[in-house]
Design an enzyme around this catalytic site. Structure first.
Site, PDB file in Angstrom:
ATOM      1  N   ILE A   1       0.949  -1.246  -0.325  1.00  0.00           N
ATOM      2  CA  ILE A   1      -0.127   0.027  -0.046  1.00  0.00           C
ATOM      3  C   ILE A   1       1.008   1.443   0.123  1.00  0.00           C
ATOM      4  CG2 ILE A   1      -0.271   0.488   2.575  1.00  0.00           C
ATOM      5  CD1 ILE A   1      -3.275   0.636   1.819  1.00  0.00           C
TER       6      ILE A   1
ATOM      7  N   GLY B   1       3.428  -4.661  11.252  1.00  0.00           N
ATOM      8  CA  GLY B   1       2.617  -4.708  10.054  1.00  0.00           C
ATOM      9  C   GLY B   1       2.538  -3.432   8.962  1.00  0.00           C
ATOM     10  N   VAL B   2       1.341  -3.195   8.577  1.00  0.00           N
ATOM     11  CA  VAL B   2       1.280  -2.103   7.633  1.00  0.00           C
ATOM     12  C   VAL B   2       1.369  -0.872   8.301  1.00  0.00           C
ATOM     13  CG1 VAL B   2      -1.207  -1.775   8.034  1.00  0.00           C
ATOM     14  CG2 VAL B   2      -0.249  -1.274   5.685  1.00  0.00           C
ATOM     15  N   ASP B   3       1.195  -0.629   9.751  1.00  0.00           N
ATOM     16  CA  ASP B   3       1.690   0.579  10.422  1.00  0.00           C
ATOM     17  C   ASP B   3       3.094   1.024  10.114  1.00  0.00           C
ATOM     18  OD1 ASP B   3       1.050   2.689  11.914  1.00  0.00           O
ATOM     19  OD2 ASP B   3       0.533   1.410  13.841  1.00  0.00           O
TER      20      ASP B   3
ATOM     21  N   SER C   1      -7.295  -4.922  10.637  1.00  0.00           N
ATOM     22  CA  SER C   1      -7.540  -6.114  11.791  1.00  0.00           C
ATOM     23  C   SER C   1      -7.307  -7.503  11.159  1.00  0.00           C
ATOM     24  CB  SER C   1      -9.014  -6.087  12.337  1.00  0.00           C
ATOM     25  OG  SER C   1      -9.259  -4.952  13.018  1.00  0.00           O
TER      26      SER C   1
ATOM     27  N   GLY D   1      -4.304  -8.850  10.279  1.00  0.00           N
ATOM     28  CA  GLY D   1      -3.230  -9.416  10.671  1.00  0.00           C
ATOM     29  C   GLY D   1      -2.988  -9.394  12.044  1.00  0.00           C
ATOM     30  N   VAL D   2      -2.139  -8.702  12.884  1.00  0.00           N
ATOM     31  CA  VAL D   2      -1.846  -8.919  14.214  1.00  0.00           C
ATOM     32  C   VAL D   2      -3.029  -9.049  15.174  1.00  0.00           C
ATOM     33  CG1 VAL D   2      -0.891  -7.878  16.390  1.00  0.00           C
ATOM     34  CG2 VAL D   2       0.203  -7.835  14.176  1.00  0.00           C
ATOM     35  N   TYR D   3      -4.261  -8.334  14.526  1.00  0.00           N
ATOM     36  CA  TYR D   3      -5.417  -8.250  15.560  1.00  0.00           C
ATOM     37  C   TYR D   3      -6.515  -9.363  15.220  1.00  0.00           C
ATOM     38  CZ  TYR D   3      -4.729  -3.284  17.092  1.00  0.00           C
ATOM     39  OH  TYR D   3      -4.147  -2.525  17.937  1.00  0.00           O
TER      40      TYR D   3
END
Ligand code: AR6
Length: 177
Positions: free
Chosen positions: A11, A32-34, A117, A119-121
């Site tokens: 992204i 992750g994406v963050d 949400s 991935g990790v979540y």
């Protein structure tokens, strides 16, 4: 024209008006994406995030994009999956709706979402994909500004879940999706 598009990519490479970040309530970065978004945007993004003093789950906040090829980053906080009986579906739908509302307020025409949400979540992919597709499609039925909403997949499993959700959603009358 199909205004909702599913694509498989990183992204942070997309040149759209805004990308959405799957953040946590601190808005101070993570994995992750963050993590990818903060790395690509540079330290000024974290500096602006510090001024926001966090964000509750299900809501969204807007910052500039800094070194990313976007005008804005919309940070939203998805629910952590606890089995589905703790309001997770409503909170996840709220993330998409609140992000789209911010995009409308700023007159944006193109926006890209990661699989919030997923991935990790730990949100189950097929259920999350259905919420993403249905919520975006419902919004596009009344939106005049938004020309393109990308649902960005990172990996084959996510892509398959989104394709299935879109094909189910294609039963809705146009121009929903
Ligand atoms: N481009 C597109 N999608 C990506 C990218 C990328 N570069 N990197 C990962 N994904 P996650 P969450 C996908 O874990 O579940 C962070 O630490 C990934 O494959 O990033 O909402 C935050 O700070 C998955 O499908 O977000 C929070 O603490 C999707 O993005 C927490 O993780 C979301 O995975 C949020 O967890």
């Amino acid at each position: 024209m199909l205004r909702l598009e599913i694509i498989e990519t990183d992204i942070t490479r997309l040149a759209v008006d805004a990308i959405v970040n799957a953040a946590n309530e601190s808005l101070l970065g993570g994995g992750g994406v963050d993590g990818a978004i903060h790395r690509a945007a540079g330290p000024e993004l974290l500096a602006e995030c510090r001024t926001l003093h966090g964000c509750p789950t299900g809501q969204a906040r807007l910052t500039r994009g800094y070194k990313l090829p976007v005008r804005y980053v919309i940070h939203t906080v998805g629910p952590i999956w606890h089995g589905g009986n703790q309001g997770e579906p409503a909170l996840l739908a709220s993330c998409y709706r609140e992000s789209l509302a911010l995009a409308e307020q700023h007159g944006l025409q193109t926006i890209a979402f990661p699989a919030i949400s997923c991935g990790v979540y730990g949100y189950p992919l097929d259920q999350a994909a259905r919420i993403a597709v249905d919520t975006v499609a419902a919004h596009l039925q009344t939106s005049r500004n938004l020309q393109k909403v990308y649902l960005v997949c990172f990996g084959a499993a996510t892509l398959a879940a989104y394709r299935q959700a879109l094909s189910d959603c294609a039963n809705l009358p146009p121009p929903s999706c």
